[in-house]
Design a protein around this motif. Structure first.
Motif, PDB file in Angstrom:
ATOM      1  N   ALA A  59       0.851  -1.208   0.000  1.00 14.30           N
ATOM      2  CA  ALA A  59       0.000   0.000   0.000  1.00 14.30           C
ATOM      3  C   ALA A  59       0.878   1.246   0.000  1.00 14.30           C
ATOM      4  CB  ALA A  59      -0.916  -0.012   1.224  1.00 14.30           C
ATOM      5  N   THR A  60       1.944   1.207   0.765  1.00 19.75           N
ATOM      6  CA  THR A  60       2.841   2.364   0.844  1.00 19.75           C
ATOM      7  C   THR A  60       3.504   2.618  -0.510  1.00 19.75           C
ATOM      8  OG1 THR A  60       3.217   1.856   3.177  1.00 19.75           O
ATOM      9  CG2 THR A  60       4.815   3.321   2.119  1.00 19.75           C
ATOM     10  N   ARG A  61       3.967   1.551  -1.143  1.00 17.68           N
ATOM     11  CA  ARG A  61       4.604   1.741  -2.464  1.00 17.68           C
ATOM     12  C   ARG A  61       3.598   2.285  -3.474  1.00 17.68           C
ATOM     13  NH1 ARG A  61       6.938  -3.236  -0.827  1.00 17.68           N
ATOM     14  NH2 ARG A  61       5.449  -4.395  -2.082  1.00 17.68           N
ATOM     15  N   ARG A  62       2.363   1.817  -3.383  1.00 14.38           N
ATOM     16  CA  ARG A  62       1.352   2.357  -4.321  1.00 14.38           C
ATOM     17  C   ARG A  62       1.148   3.846  -4.088  1.00 14.38           C
ATOM     18  NH1 ARG A  62      -2.749  -2.152  -6.468  1.00 14.38           N
ATOM     19  NH2 ARG A  62      -1.278  -3.870  -6.352  1.00 14.38           N
ATOM     20  N   ALA A  63       1.175   4.249  -2.820  1.00 17.43           N
ATOM     21  CA  ALA A  63       1.040   5.681  -2.525  1.00 17.43           C
ATOM     22  C   ALA A  63       2.219   6.442  -3.123  1.00 17.43           C
ATOM     23  CB  ALA A  63       0.964   5.890  -1.015  1.00 17.43           C
ATOM     24  N   VAL A  64       3.413   5.916  -2.940  1.00 18.43           N
ATOM     25  CA  VAL A  64       4.618   6.613  -3.429  1.00 18.43           C
ATOM     26  C   VAL A  64       4.548   6.754  -4.958  1.00 18.43           C
ATOM     27  CG1 VAL A  64       7.133   6.439  -3.662  1.00 18.43           C
ATOM     28  CG2 VAL A  64       6.034   5.865  -1.477  1.00 18.43           C
ATOM     29  N   ARG A  65       4.168   5.669  -5.618  1.00 13.59           N
ATOM     30  CA  ARG A  65       4.061   5.735  -7.088  1.00 13.59           C
ATOM     31  C   ARG A  65       2.953   6.711  -7.490  1.00 13.59           C
ATOM     32  NH1 ARG A  65       3.920  -0.024  -6.813  1.00 13.59           N
ATOM     33  NH2 ARG A  65       6.055  -0.810  -6.778  1.00 13.59           N
ATOM     34  N   GLY A  66       1.889   6.689  -6.716  1.00 11.22           N
ATOM     35  CA  GLY A  66       0.784   7.614  -6.983  1.00 11.22           C
ATOM     36  C   GLY A  66       1.240   9.065  -6.905  1.00 11.22           C
ATOM     37  N   TRP A  67       2.130   9.352  -5.986  1.00 11.03           N
ATOM     38  CA  TRP A  67       2.650  10.720  -5.861  1.00 11.03           C
ATOM     39  C   TRP A  67       3.655  11.039  -6.979  1.00 11.03           C
ATOM     40  CZ3 TRP A  67       3.785   8.978  -0.260  1.00 11.03           C
ATOM     41  CH2 TRP A  67       2.638   9.128   0.528  1.00 11.03           C
ATOM     42  N   GLY A  68       4.086   9.989  -7.681  1.00 10.64           N
ATOM     43  CA  GLY A  68       5.085  10.202  -8.738  1.00 10.64           C
ATOM     44  C   GLY A  68       6.497  10.331  -8.185  1.00 10.64           C
ATOM     45  N   LEU A  69       6.726   9.818  -6.983  1.00 12.36           N
ATOM     46  CA  LEU A  69       8.069   9.855  -6.389  1.00 12.36           C
ATOM     47  C   LEU A  69       8.779   8.518  -6.621  1.00 12.36           C
ATOM     48  CD1 LEU A  69       7.310  11.687  -3.008  1.00 12.36           C
ATOM     49  CD2 LEU A  69       8.041  12.689  -5.181  1.00 12.36           C
ATOM     50  N   ASP A  70      10.101   8.547  -6.429  1.00 13.63           N
ATOM     51  CA  ASP A  70      10.911   7.340  -6.683  1.00 13.63           C
ATOM     52  C   ASP A  70      11.186   6.565  -5.406  1.00 13.63           C
ATOM     53  OD1 ASP A  70      11.223   7.540  -9.368  1.00 13.63           O
ATOM     54  OD2 ASP A  70      13.100   8.696  -9.243  1.00 13.63           O
ATOM     55  N   LEU A  71      11.042   5.240  -5.505  1.00 14.08           N
ATOM     56  CA  LEU A  71      11.457   4.361  -4.420  1.00 14.08           C
ATOM     57  C   LEU A  71      12.970   4.187  -4.489  1.00 14.08           C
ATOM     58  CD1 LEU A  71       8.806   1.558  -5.051  1.00 14.08           C
ATOM     59  CD2 LEU A  71       8.839   3.100  -3.081  1.00 14.08           C
ATOM     60  N   VAL A  72      13.604   4.025  -3.348  1.00 17.95           N
ATOM     61  CA  VAL A  72      15.039   3.716  -3.365  1.00 17.95           C
ATOM     62  C   VAL A  72      15.247   2.303  -3.907  1.00 17.95           C
ATOM     63  CG1 VAL A  72      17.108   3.385  -1.934  1.00 17.95           C
ATOM     64  CG2 VAL A  72      15.567   5.328  -1.489  1.00 17.95           C
ATOM     65  N   CYS A  73      14.431   1.356  -3.464  1.00 11.61           N
ATOM     66  CA  CYS A  73      14.581  -0.041  -3.890  1.00 11.61           C
ATOM     67  C   CYS A  73      14.199  -0.184  -5.358  1.00 11.61           C
ATOM     68  CB  CYS A  73      13.695  -0.951  -3.038  1.00 11.61           C
ATOM     69  SG  CYS A  73      13.879  -2.698  -3.457  1.00 11.61           S
ATOM     70  N   GLN A  74      15.121  -0.738  -6.137  1.00  5.28           N
ATOM     71  CA  GLN A  74      14.863  -0.838  -7.582  1.00  5.28           C
ATOM     72  C   GLN A  74      14.428  -2.225  -8.026  1.00  5.28           C
ATOM     73  OE1 GLN A  74      18.491   0.997  -9.265  1.00  5.28           O
ATOM     74  NE2 GLN A  74      17.114   2.579 -10.043  1.00  5.28           N
ATOM     75  N   GLU A  75      14.477  -3.191  -7.121  1.00  5.92           N
ATOM     76  CA  GLU A  75      14.182  -4.564  -7.536  1.00  5.92           C
ATOM     77  C   GLU A  75      12.931  -5.055  -6.796  1.00  5.92           C
ATOM     78  OE1 GLU A  75      15.336  -7.152  -9.676  1.00  5.92           O
ATOM     79  OE2 GLU A  75      13.513  -7.867  -8.726  1.00  5.92           O
ATOM     80  N   PRO A  76      11.841  -5.254  -7.540  1.00  6.17           N
ATOM     81  CA  PRO A  76      10.598  -5.670  -6.868  1.00  6.17           C
ATOM     82  C   PRO A  76      10.745  -6.923  -6.000  1.00  6.17           C
ATOM     83  CG  PRO A  76      10.148  -5.003  -9.112  1.00  6.17           C
ATOM     84  CD  PRO A  76      11.646  -4.977  -8.970  1.00  6.17           C
ATOM     85  N   LYS A  77      11.653  -7.825  -6.370  1.00  7.78           N
ATOM     86  CA  LYS A  77      11.833  -9.022  -5.531  1.00  7.78           C
ATOM     87  C   LYS A  77      12.509  -8.682  -4.198  1.00  7.78           C
ATOM     88  CE  LYS A  77      13.929 -11.444  -8.729  1.00  7.78           C
ATOM     89  NZ  LYS A  77      14.653 -12.364  -9.557  1.00  7.78           N
ATOM     90  N   GLU A  78      12.973  -7.445  -4.076  1.00 11.90           N
ATOM     91  CA  GLU A  78      13.742  -7.073  -2.889  1.00 11.90           C
ATOM     92  C   GLU A  78      13.060  -5.991  -2.035  1.00 11.90           C
ATOM     93  OE1 GLU A  78      18.190  -8.253  -4.511  1.00 11.90           O
ATOM     94  OE2 GLU A  78      17.570  -6.147  -4.678  1.00 11.90           O
ATOM     95  N   TYR A  79      11.770  -5.811  -2.240  1.00 12.23           N
ATOM     96  CA  TYR A  79      11.090  -4.819  -1.408  1.00 12.23           C
ATOM     97  C   TYR A  79      11.063  -5.284   0.044  1.00 12.23           C
ATOM     98  CZ  TYR A  79       9.104  -2.567  -5.603  1.00 12.23           C
ATOM     99  OH  TYR A  79       8.916  -1.906  -6.790  1.00 12.23           O
ATOM    100  N   SER A  80      11.401  -4.395   0.947  1.00  8.74           N
ATOM    101  CA  SER A  80      11.298  -4.706   2.373  1.00  8.74           C
ATOM    102  C   SER A  80       9.840  -4.601   2.808  1.00  8.74           C
ATOM    103  CB  SER A  80      12.143  -3.730   3.191  1.00  8.74           C
ATOM    104  OG  SER A  80      11.840  -3.884   4.560  1.00  8.74           O
ATOM    105  N   GLY A  81       9.435  -5.513   3.671  1.00 11.91           N
ATOM    106  CA  GLY A  81       8.087  -5.420   4.232  1.00 11.91           C
ATOM    107  C   GLY A  81       8.027  -4.470   5.419  1.00 11.91           C
ATOM    108  N   ALA A  82       9.180  -3.985   5.845  1.00 12.60           N
ATOM    109  CA  ALA A  82       9.250  -3.222   7.091  1.00 12.60           C
ATOM    110  C   ALA A  82       9.301  -1.714   6.885  1.00 12.60           C
ATOM    111  CB  ALA A  82      10.492  -3.658   7.874  1.00 12.60           C
ATOM    112  N   VAL A  83       9.941  -1.307   5.793  1.00 12.21           N
ATOM    113  CA  VAL A  83      10.205   0.123   5.610  1.00 12.21           C
ATOM    114  C   VAL A  83      10.274   0.437   4.114  1.00 12.21           C
ATOM    115  CG1 VAL A  83      12.684  -0.373   5.939  1.00 12.21           C
ATOM    116  CG2 VAL A  83      11.900   1.979   6.095  1.00 12.21           C
TER     117      VAL A  83
END
Ligand code: PLP
Length: 394
Positions: A287-311
């Motif tokens: 949900a958080t990543r969807r919000a970030v993408r919705g805002w049009g901002l960049d995630l630090v993590c570039q590999e979807p298999k490596e998303y942290s569930g914590a932060v």
């Protein structure tokens, strides 16, 4: 009427840093008890319950967990001094701020660290683990040391694949994993991944205040500790083992935190159930990543298999200071966000979504970020919160 700013802030503070996390009232109540004789029978029962119960959180039955009155950094040191000798070679990976700090501890103990450079946007590459170990037929490398959830970047290394890479080349190095921000928030399998030392702390997924650290230890690591020559005092597993057998500790334990730990184990393992704990965290992370993408901002993590569930760590656009942004959000909305650490300072803020968290708490935090972006004048799209809501209610 006075118009000076009030020091009283109504409502709840939103502690949305990636640890220390919110301590549930139930755990606060559990700790709100008289301190007892740490050499008496009542303590022995508490000690035994905690030492046995915590194993489930590490998903270990074969391993032994040592509990220290310390922070996670102490757990790093315990892992090193109990298993290694001066001049031992170890393989570590630059995944972010915390891997860098663990490396510093290793350096200070005179270990020879092969520190594989990284871009802080990816986790440990299992292929590099394999090639490094394959190039070490004499088995000079005594340990492979990885951070599971890199709290500074929101990148999670694939520890199961690291283990598979080690097995593929049949290398006997110990596998040590920093699970400080993944324990009790992400699926961390001490036994199945045959981790030799898993390091953790109380103040993240376990929902406790800071003050306890843990090393979960395999039989192989215990055997290594018999040969290891680094000096050890406070951290010595040898001193812990005979005392722990009866529920005691070689020095004064953090009695009231152990009351809290007993309650946390009850809540996480017996009531919510670990699979549900992991699912809840993964859902909030998504949900958080969807919000970030919705805002049009960049995630630090570039590999979807490596998303942290914590932060989740998020770049602000060039020219916008994360420190000033967080300051504004704290002042306006009573919301604490995580700072950008070392290389990412100034550019990245972090949303912690681990520990005692439910959908509405997360939504409140995301609303605070979205309002903060507008108020701070950050160019962004509206609709981040809406995207998170849609996901959470679908
Ligand atoms: N490792 C990781 C992944 C962390 O997130 C932290 C702290 O946030 C540490 C180690 C250090 O733990 P502590 O600050 O409890 O000593």
């Amino acid at each position: 009427m006075s118009d000076h700013p009030s020091s009283y802030r109504p409502g709840r503070h939103f502690l949305q840093i990636p640890g220390p996390t919110n301590v549930p009232d139930r755990i606060l109540r559990a700790m709100d008890r008289p301190t007892i004789d740490h050499r008496g029978p009542e303590f022995a029962a508490l000690g035994l319950e905690c030492l046995e119960g915590i194993k489930a959180v590490f998903q270990t039955t074969a391993g032994q967990v040592f509990i220290y009155p310390a922070s996670g950094t102490g757990g790093w040191e315990a892992a090193i001094v109990n298993t290694l000798s001066p001049g031992d070679h170890v393989l570590m990976f630059e995944t972010g701020h915390f891997s860098t700090l663990w490396r510093v501890v290793a350096d200070r103990f005179g270990l020879v660290v092969d520190y594989v450079a990284g871009d802080w946007r990816h986790g440990v590459d299992p292929a590099i683990v394999e090639s490094k170990l394959a190039a070490d037929p004499g088995h000079a490398i005594k340990a492979v040391m990885c951070v599971h959830s890199e709290t500074s970047t929101g990148v999670a290394s694939r520890i199961g694949e690291v283990r598979a890479a080690m097995d593929k080349v049949g290398h006997p190095a110990l596998l040590m994993v920093d699970a400080v921000s993944s324990l009790a928030s992400m699926d961390l399998r001490h036994d199945e991944w045959r981790i030799d030392v898993t390091v953790a702390g109380s103040q993240k997924g376990l929902m406790l205040p800071p003050g306890l650290s843990f090393t979960a230890v395999s039989a192989k690591a215990l055997a290594a500790s018999k040969q290891a020559r680094l000096p050890r005092g406070f951290w010595s597993w040898d001193d812990m083992i005979p005392q722990n057998r009866n529920g005691f500790f070689p020095y004064t334990p953090a009695t009231n935190l152990l009351y809290g730990l007993r309650e946390a184990i009850q809540m996480l393992v017996r009531e919510e159930g670990l699979p549900n704990v992991f699912r809840r965290h993964a859902r909030h992370a998504e949900a958080t990543r969807r919000a970030v993408r919705g805002w049009g901002l960049d995630l630090v993590c570039q590999e979807p298999k490596e998303y942290s569930g914590a932060v989740t760590a998020v770049f602000l656009p060039e020219g916008f200071s994360e420190a000033a942004f967080r300051q504004l959000v704290l002042k306006e909305y009573d919301l604490s966000l995580g700072a950008g650490l070392s290389k990412l300072a100034g550019r990245v803020f972090r949303i912690g979504h681990l520990g005692s968290m439910n959908d509405l708490m997360l939504c409140g935090a995301l609303c605070g970020v979205e309002m903060g972006l507008a108020k701070f004048g950050v160019p962004h799209r509206k609709g981040g919160v809406a995207a998170a809501l849609e996901f959470l209610s679908s």
